[in-house]
Design an enzyme around this catalytic site. Structure first.
Site, PDB file in Angstrom:
ATOM      1  N   ASP A   8       0.752  -1.153  -0.249  1.00  0.00           N
ATOM      2  CA  ASP A   8       0.015  -0.049  -0.128  1.00  0.00           C
ATOM      3  C   ASP A   8       0.923   1.339   0.034  1.00  0.00           C
ATOM      4  OD1 ASP A   8      -2.244   1.880   0.649  1.00  0.00           O
ATOM      5  OD2 ASP A   8      -1.506   1.600   2.673  1.00  0.00           O
ATOM      6  N   ASP A  10      -0.237   5.142   0.641  1.00  0.00           N
ATOM      7  CA  ASP A  10      -0.438   6.147   1.984  1.00  0.00           C
ATOM      8  C   ASP A  10      -0.536   5.467   3.346  1.00  0.00           C
ATOM      9  OD1 ASP A  10      -0.675   8.580   0.160  1.00  0.00           O
ATOM     10  OD2 ASP A  10      -2.673   7.666  -0.300  1.00  0.00           O
ATOM     11  N   GLY A  51      -9.234   9.723  -2.943  1.00  0.00           N
ATOM     12  CA  GLY A  51      -9.593  10.817  -2.837  1.00  0.00           C
ATOM     13  C   GLY A  51     -10.771  11.367  -3.127  1.00  0.00           C
ATOM     14  N   THR A 117      -5.143   2.777  -3.562  1.00  0.00           N
ATOM     15  CA  THR A 117      -6.313   3.603  -4.333  1.00  0.00           C
ATOM     16  C   THR A 117      -5.927   5.040  -4.666  1.00  0.00           C
ATOM     17  OG1 THR A 117      -6.994   4.073  -2.217  1.00  0.00           O
ATOM     18  CG2 THR A 117      -7.961   2.159  -3.054  1.00  0.00           C
ATOM     19  N   THR A 118      -4.769   5.498  -4.270  1.00  0.00           N
ATOM     20  CA  THR A 118      -4.426   7.118  -4.479  1.00  0.00           C
ATOM     21  C   THR A 118      -4.022   6.840  -6.025  1.00  0.00           C
ATOM     22  OG1 THR A 118      -3.278   8.626  -3.560  1.00  0.00           O
ATOM     23  CG2 THR A 118      -1.907   6.759  -4.049  1.00  0.00           C
ATOM     24  N   LEU A 120      -2.220   7.602  -9.748  1.00  0.00           N
ATOM     25  CA  LEU A 120      -0.991   7.255 -10.283  1.00  0.00           C
ATOM     26  C   LEU A 120       0.207   8.460 -10.042  1.00  0.00           C
ATOM     27  CD1 LEU A 120       1.089   4.975 -11.381  1.00  0.00           C
ATOM     28  CD2 LEU A 120       0.181   5.543 -13.750  1.00  0.00           C
ATOM     29  N   PRO A 121      -0.255   9.666 -10.451  1.00  0.00           N
ATOM     30  CA  PRO A 121       0.887  10.655 -10.263  1.00  0.00           C
ATOM     31  C   PRO A 121       1.287  10.864  -8.833  1.00  0.00           C
ATOM     32  CG  PRO A 121      -1.298  11.451 -11.431  1.00  0.00           C
ATOM     33  CD  PRO A 121      -1.546   9.841 -11.125  1.00  0.00           C
ATOM     34  N   ASN A 122       0.297  10.765  -7.839  1.00  0.00           N
ATOM     35  CA  ASN A 122       0.869  10.766  -6.324  1.00  0.00           C
ATOM     36  C   ASN A 122       1.927   9.525  -6.102  1.00  0.00           C
ATOM     37  OD1 ASN A 122      -1.212  12.519  -6.098  1.00  0.00           O
ATOM     38  ND2 ASN A 122      -2.565  11.350  -5.097  1.00  0.00           N
ATOM     39  N   ASP A 177      -1.564  -0.345   6.082  1.00  0.00           N
ATOM     40  CA  ASP A 177      -1.608   0.439   7.776  1.00  0.00           C
ATOM     41  C   ASP A 177      -2.867   0.573   8.237  1.00  0.00           C
ATOM     42  OD1 ASP A 177      -2.112   2.218   5.539  1.00  0.00           O
ATOM     43  OD2 ASP A 177      -2.027   3.831   7.084  1.00  0.00           O
TER      44      ASP A 177
END
Ligand SMILES: [Mg+2]
Length: 253
Positions: A8, A10, A51, A117-118, A120-122, A177
């Site tokens: 994962d 984040d 998000g 789930t965030t 791809l650019p992040n 997490d």
């Protein structure tokens, strides 16, 4: 063969949630929206993964009168731009043991992947800022963002990564997490090591293979919280192979 590693992002690779929260708040202010997410509210909002989904859930619950006028995809894109700028500026570091374990995996030829789930650019911004330009290339598969419609706790992102890796779930270990992340990995059949983070330290981690404060480093052993790993102090490729074999042993009669 030691298990393949699926991370994962984040809260697991890095404590990113405070940056996400700040990026959301700056985006709201810039758009003239009267919203501010404090830590207590954000902790509750984290029950929704993704998000865009989190933003939509907030508007529906707390500002329904704005539901028609707020362009959620555009607002989320503006937030992502702010967030990736903050990451690129060096606002975050990897959690203890992550860089060490990734280096061990490369040495041992163990595949590593990402299931998040965030957006791809992040993910790419975080990997470049913390591991260098070659960071994203170290991962055999990066499953991110909207590649599957159902976000965690649905197992879909993990199922997608397993298909792309062409490795069975029982030959992988996931790192998470949060309760929803653990639920997603377990629903995909993957034994999961949990390292609770700033916003998830009160979550329920029943069913985790191991719960440890972090992955540990030679100078700073982890605190063992539950499951496997009492007395180990450090999550290595060897300890993971041992924990994974113990799970296999319990499965076969
Ligand atoms: Mg997480």
């Amino acid at each position: 063969m030691p298990p393949a590693l699926i991370f994962d992002v984040d809260g697991t690779l890095a404590e990113t949630e405070e940056l996400h929260r700040q990026a959301f708040n700056q985006t709201f202010a810039a758009a003239g929206l009267p919203w501010h997410w404090d830590r207590a509210l954000y902790r509750r909002l984290l029950a929704v993964a993704g998000g865009k989904e989190r933003l939509a859930a907030f508007v529906a619950a707390q500002a329904p009168e704005r539901a028609g006028e707020v362009d959620i995809p555009a607002l989320h894109a503006a937030k992502t731009a702010r967030y990736t700028q903050m990451i690129a500026a060096g606002a975050v570091t990897l959690r203890p043991g992550i860089a060490r374990l990734l280096a061990e995996a490369r040495q041992a030829g163990v595949p590593v992947a990402i299931a998040t789930t965030t957006s791809l650019p992040n993910v790419e911004a975080l990997l470049r800022a913390t591991l260098g330009e070659a960071g994203p290339g170290a991962f055999a598969v990066i499953g991110a963002g909207d590649v599957v419609p159902a976000k965690k706790p649905a197992p879909d992102i993990y199922a997608h990564v397993l298909r792309r890796l062409a490795i069975p779930a029982s030959a992988c270990i996931a790192f998470e997490d949060s309760t929803i992340g653990l639920a997603a990995a377990r629903a995909a059949g993957i034994p999961t090591v949990v390292t609770p983070s700033l916003y998830t330290d009160e979550d329920d981690f029943t069913g985790a293979l191991a719960v440890v404060s972090d992955l540990g480093d030679p100078q700073a052993p982890y605190r063992h919280l539950a499951g496997a790993g009492a007395g180990d102090g450090m999550v290595t490729i060897d300890t993971l192979a041992r924990w994974s074999a113990a799970v296999e042993g319990r499965r076969s009669p």
